[in-house]
Design a protein around this motif. Structure first.
Motif, PDB file in Angstrom:
ATOM      1  N   ALA A  68     -24.421 -48.918  13.965  1.00 23.40           N
ATOM      2  CA  ALA A  68     -23.109 -49.581  13.897  1.00 23.40           C
ATOM      3  C   ALA A  68     -22.916 -50.242  12.539  1.00 23.40           C
ATOM      4  N   ASN A  69     -23.975 -50.334  11.750  1.00 24.28           N
ATOM      5  CA  ASN A  69     -23.886 -51.043  10.459  1.00 24.28           C
ATOM      6  C   ASN A  69     -22.897 -50.352   9.511  1.00 24.28           C
ATOM      7  N   SER A  70     -21.932 -51.121   9.029  1.00 19.39           N
ATOM      8  CA  SER A  70     -20.846 -50.502   8.253  1.00 19.39           C
ATOM      9  C   SER A  70     -21.352 -49.943   6.927  1.00 19.39           C
ATOM     10  N   ARG A  71     -22.296 -50.616   6.300  1.00 18.58           N
ATOM     11  CA  ARG A  71     -22.810 -50.139   5.012  1.00 18.58           C
ATOM     12  C   ARG A  71     -23.650 -48.865   5.198  1.00 18.58           C
ATOM     13  N   LEU A  72     -24.454 -48.831   6.274  1.00 25.34           N
ATOM     14  CA  LEU A  72     -25.262 -47.633   6.544  1.00 25.34           C
ATOM     15  C   LEU A  72     -24.357 -46.437   6.799  1.00 25.34           C
ATOM     16  N   ARG A  73     -23.286 -46.638   7.563  1.00 24.90           N
ATOM     17  CA  ARG A  73     -22.371 -45.528   7.875  1.00 24.90           C
ATOM     18  C   ARG A  73     -21.711 -45.021   6.599  1.00 24.90           C
ATOM     19  N   ALA A  74     -21.270 -45.954   5.734  1.00 20.48           N
ATOM     20  CA  ALA A  74     -20.570 -45.556   4.511  1.00 20.48           C
ATOM     21  C   ALA A  74     -21.521 -44.823   3.562  1.00 20.48           C
ATOM     22  N   ARG A  75     -22.696 -45.381   3.389  1.00 16.08           N
ATOM     23  CA  ARG A  75     -23.685 -44.802   2.477  1.00 16.08           C
ATOM     24  C   ARG A  75     -24.112 -43.413   2.942  1.00 16.08           C
ATOM     25  N   ALA A  76     -24.407 -43.288   4.248  1.00 17.21           N
ATOM     26  CA  ALA A  76     -24.849 -41.998   4.780  1.00 17.21           C
ATOM     27  C   ALA A  76     -23.733 -40.956   4.668  1.00 17.21           C
ATOM     28  N   GLN A  77     -22.495 -41.397   4.829  1.00 23.19           N
ATOM     29  CA  GLN A  77     -21.376 -40.454   4.703  1.00 23.19           C
ATOM     30  C   GLN A  77     -21.286 -39.926   3.272  1.00 23.19           C
ATOM     31  N   GLU A  78     -21.448 -40.826   2.292  1.00 19.12           N
ATOM     32  CA  GLU A  78     -21.446 -40.396   0.881  1.00 19.12           C
ATOM     33  C   GLU A  78     -22.553 -39.377   0.625  1.00 19.12           C
ATOM     34  N   MET A  79     -23.740 -39.687   1.109  1.00 17.84           N
ATOM     35  CA  MET A  79     -24.879 -38.800   0.849  1.00 17.84           C
ATOM     36  C   MET A  79     -24.702 -37.456   1.549  1.00 17.84           C
ATOM     37  N   ALA A  80     -24.103 -37.469   2.749  1.00 18.25           N
ATOM     38  CA  ALA A  80     -23.846 -36.211   3.463  1.00 18.25           C
ATOM     39  C   ALA A  80     -22.833 -35.373   2.681  1.00 18.25           C
ATOM     40  N   ASN A  81     -21.770 -36.024   2.198  1.00 16.69           N
ATOM     41  CA  ASN A  81     -20.745 -35.295   1.423  1.00 16.69           C
ATOM     42  C   ASN A  81     -21.360 -34.652   0.184  1.00 16.69           C
ATOM     43  N   GLU A  82     -22.195 -35.425  -0.533  1.00 10.91           N
ATOM     44  CA  GLU A  82     -22.826 -34.895  -1.756  1.00 10.91           C
ATOM     45  C   GLU A  82     -23.655 -33.644  -1.473  1.00 10.91           C
ATOM     46  N   ARG A  83     -24.218 -33.577  -0.266  1.00 10.26           N
ATOM     47  CA  ARG A  83     -25.102 -32.452   0.070  1.00 10.26           C
ATOM     48  C   ARG A  83     -24.418 -31.375   0.900  1.00 10.26           C
ATOM     49  N   GLY A  84     -23.155 -31.556   1.191  1.00 14.83           N
ATOM     50  CA  GLY A  84     -22.446 -30.580   2.031  1.00 14.83           C
ATOM     51  C   GLY A  84     -22.974 -30.561   3.459  1.00 14.83           C
ATOM     52  N   MET A  85     -23.486 -31.699   3.903  1.00  6.82           N
ATOM     53  CA  MET A  85     -24.001 -31.776   5.285  1.00  6.82           C
ATOM     54  C   MET A  85     -22.989 -32.509   6.162  1.00  6.82           C
ATOM     55  N   GLN A  86     -23.139 -32.356   7.457  1.00  6.00           N
ATOM     56  CA  GLN A  86     -22.259 -33.077   8.381  1.00  6.00           C
ATOM     57  C   GLN A  86     -23.022 -34.275   8.961  1.00  6.00           C
ATOM     58  N   LEU A  87     -22.420 -35.452   8.855  1.00 10.86           N
ATOM     59  CA  LEU A  87     -23.020 -36.656   9.448  1.00 10.86           C
ATOM     60  C   LEU A  87     -22.353 -36.909  10.794  1.00 10.86           C
ATOM     61  N   ILE A  88     -23.163 -37.104  11.821  1.00 16.46           N
ATOM     62  CA  ILE A  88     -22.605 -37.414  13.135  1.00 16.46           C
ATOM     63  C   ILE A  88     -23.127 -38.771  13.585  1.00 16.46           C
ATOM     64  N   VAL A  89     -22.200 -39.699  13.793  1.00 14.40           N
ATOM     65  CA  VAL A  89     -22.575 -41.032  14.286  1.00 14.40           C
ATOM     66  C   VAL A  89     -21.764 -41.296  15.556  1.00 14.40           C
ATOM     67  N   PRO A  90     -22.300 -42.099  16.465  1.00 14.38           N
ATOM     68  CA  PRO A  90     -21.558 -42.363  17.706  1.00 14.38           C
ATOM     69  C   PRO A  90     -20.337 -43.239  17.414  1.00 14.38           C
ATOM     70  N   PRO A  91     -19.316 -43.158  18.273  1.00 16.03           N
ATOM     71  CA  PRO A  91     -18.259 -44.165  18.208  1.00 16.03           C
ATOM     72  C   PRO A  91     -18.946 -45.533  18.321  1.00 16.03           C
ATOM     73  N   LEU A  92     -18.397 -46.557  17.642  1.00 17.22           N
ATOM     74  CA  LEU A  92     -19.064 -47.869  17.582  1.00 17.22           C
ATOM     75  C   LEU A  92     -19.535 -48.377  18.941  1.00 17.22           C
ATOM     76  N   LYS A  93     -18.694 -48.181  19.970  1.00 12.72           N
ATOM     77  CA  LYS A  93     -19.046 -48.765  21.277  1.00 12.72           C
ATOM     78  C   LYS A  93     -20.252 -48.091  21.927  1.00 12.72           C
ATOM     79  N   TYR A  94     -20.651 -46.890  21.417  1.00 13.68           N
ATOM     80  CA  TYR A  94     -21.819 -46.223  21.999  1.00 13.68           C
ATOM     81  C   TYR A  94     -23.063 -46.328  21.114  1.00 13.68           C
ATOM     82  N   CYS A  95     -22.996 -47.154  20.057  1.00  8.14           N
ATOM     83  CA  CYS A  95     -24.173 -47.334  19.187  1.00  8.14           C
ATOM     84  C   CYS A  95     -25.228 -48.165  19.897  1.00  8.14           C
ATOM     85  N   THR A  96     -24.811 -49.285  20.462  1.00  2.43           N
ATOM     86  CA  THR A  96     -25.769 -50.150  21.164  1.00  2.43           C
ATOM     87  C   THR A  96     -25.966 -49.603  22.588  1.00  2.43           C
TER      88      THR A  96
END
Ligand code: KG4
Ligand code: ZN
Length: 337
Positions: free
Chosen positions: A276-304
């Motif tokens: 759910a961490n906003s910085r982790l989500r943003a950072r991982a999304q950037e890194m996924a984009n740079e590598r042409g990978m797909q990042l899948i994270v749960p909707p916030l309410k299903y993280c915990t």
């Protein structure tokens, strides 16, 4: 196939109705944070007693809210491992009894498998998730776990790295405690960090070597303690949170993407409370984009912790013909295999 699921492994009582596509028909969760807050951590005895008070009340609410009756259900799922024994017992007994009463299968599942699959949950009905058939790397980061898995195919989990000491969520919670932010602290650190400068302090990044997927956060915690001892109150909390969070996010995202690259997968998953961490989500999304990978994270309410993820893990196994015997017992510790 529609299942009723219960999650009571730690301090959240949660019940949900989920189908085999990952569609969450309904979920009801009672959080115990305020009960444990004063103790600075979860008190097992209190957690178990509270689950007993809440579980059936929540099921009743869920049925009313969704217009469902017991006979609409094709199976019952509960978290069986790992977790606090007194807490797991409540969910297991409730699930076993309900399954017997409607003569439908029961299955006990691994909490981490639920977290991994939470990334594929959805609030709208739809198709089965095709992505689940392709290999991926999953980072599970919660208060109890920091585990990296290579999911080779459905139900085939290879643990490729884990924390050697504190979990990432624990590292957040302990730091929040040092700053008197309250429990659970991750979300509080996340919020304050948004107003801070991550460059104003420097905290260590442990085990940042290629090919090593293990984690260690105890050095970070000691370093934060030393830093605080050199400062006078009031602390620059925002800056401290931003710098501390950045150290955790750096390590988690570096390891996740180096594993993904070396295992040649096309998608990566981050789940668990810390996802759910906003910085982790943003950072991982950037890194996924740079590598042409797909990042899948749960909707916030299903993280915990929640029962929807447990239901999805259970329903996929029931669809394969698996089920658990009525005499299955809870397990405090267990690796996911
Ligand atoms: O998955 P979860 O609910 O329970 C466990 O299985 O442990 O994770 C709880 C953890 C706590 O350590 C909490 O501080 C952390 O997730 N957490 C966060 C955030 N939201 C929850 N950590 C960092 N940033 C957040 N936004
Ligand atoms: Zn969890």
């Amino acid at each position: 196939m529609l299942v009723l699921a219960l999650e009571t492994s730690c301090d959240d009582t949660s019940v949900a109705l989920v189908d085999h596509t990952g569609y969450v028909f309904g979920v009801a969760t009672a959080n115990q944070d305020t009960l444990h807050d004063v103790f600075g951590g979860v008190v097992p005895e209190i957690a178990g007693r509270k689950h007993l008070e809440q579980a059936t009340v929540l099921i009743d609410q869920l049925f009313k809210k969704t217009g469902t009756v017991l006979n609409d259900i094709d199976g019952v799922v509960a978290t069986q491992r790992p977790g606090l024994i007194g807490s797991l017992i409540v969910g297991l007994v409730t699930a076993k009894t309900l399954s017997l009463s409607i003569r439908k299968p029961f299955i006990g599942v691994h909490h981490i498998e639920g977290h991994i699959l939470s990334a594929f949950l959805k609030d709208e009905p739809g198709e089965e998730t095709k992505l689940l058939d392709n290999p991926y790397v999953a980072l599970v980061v919660s208060g109890g776990h920091t585990h990296l898995y290579h999911v080779v195919q459905p139900h085939d989990y290879k643990l490729i790295g884990k924390t050697q000491d504190d979990a990432a969520g624990e590292a957040f919670d302990k730091f929040a405690k040092m700053l008197n932010l309250g429990y659970p602290g991750g979300v509080k650190v996340d919020r304050l960090a948004q107003f801070g400068n991550k460059e104003s302090f420097h905290f260590p990044r442990s085990l940042l070597k290629n090919g090593n997927y293990d984690f260690s956060f105890s050095g970070l915690k000691s370093s934060a303690q030393r830093t605080l001892s050199t400062l006078t109150e009031p602390f620059p909390k925002e800056d401290l949170c931003a710098a501390y969070q950045e150290s955790i996010v750096d390590v988690l995202s570096f390891k996740l993407f180096s594993a993904a690259e070396s295992l040649n997968v096309e998608h990566v998953v981050i789940t668990g409370g810390v996802s759910a961490n906003s910085r982790l989500r943003a950072r991982a999304q950037e890194m996924a984009n740079e590598r042409g990978m797909q990042l899948i994270v749960p909707p916030l309410k299903y993280c915990t912790d929640n029962a929807a993820m447990i239901g999805f893990a259970g329903v996929l196994r029931l669809m394969k013909g698996e089920s658990s015997p009525q005499d299955i017992a809870p397990q405090a510790r267990a690796e996911l295999r």
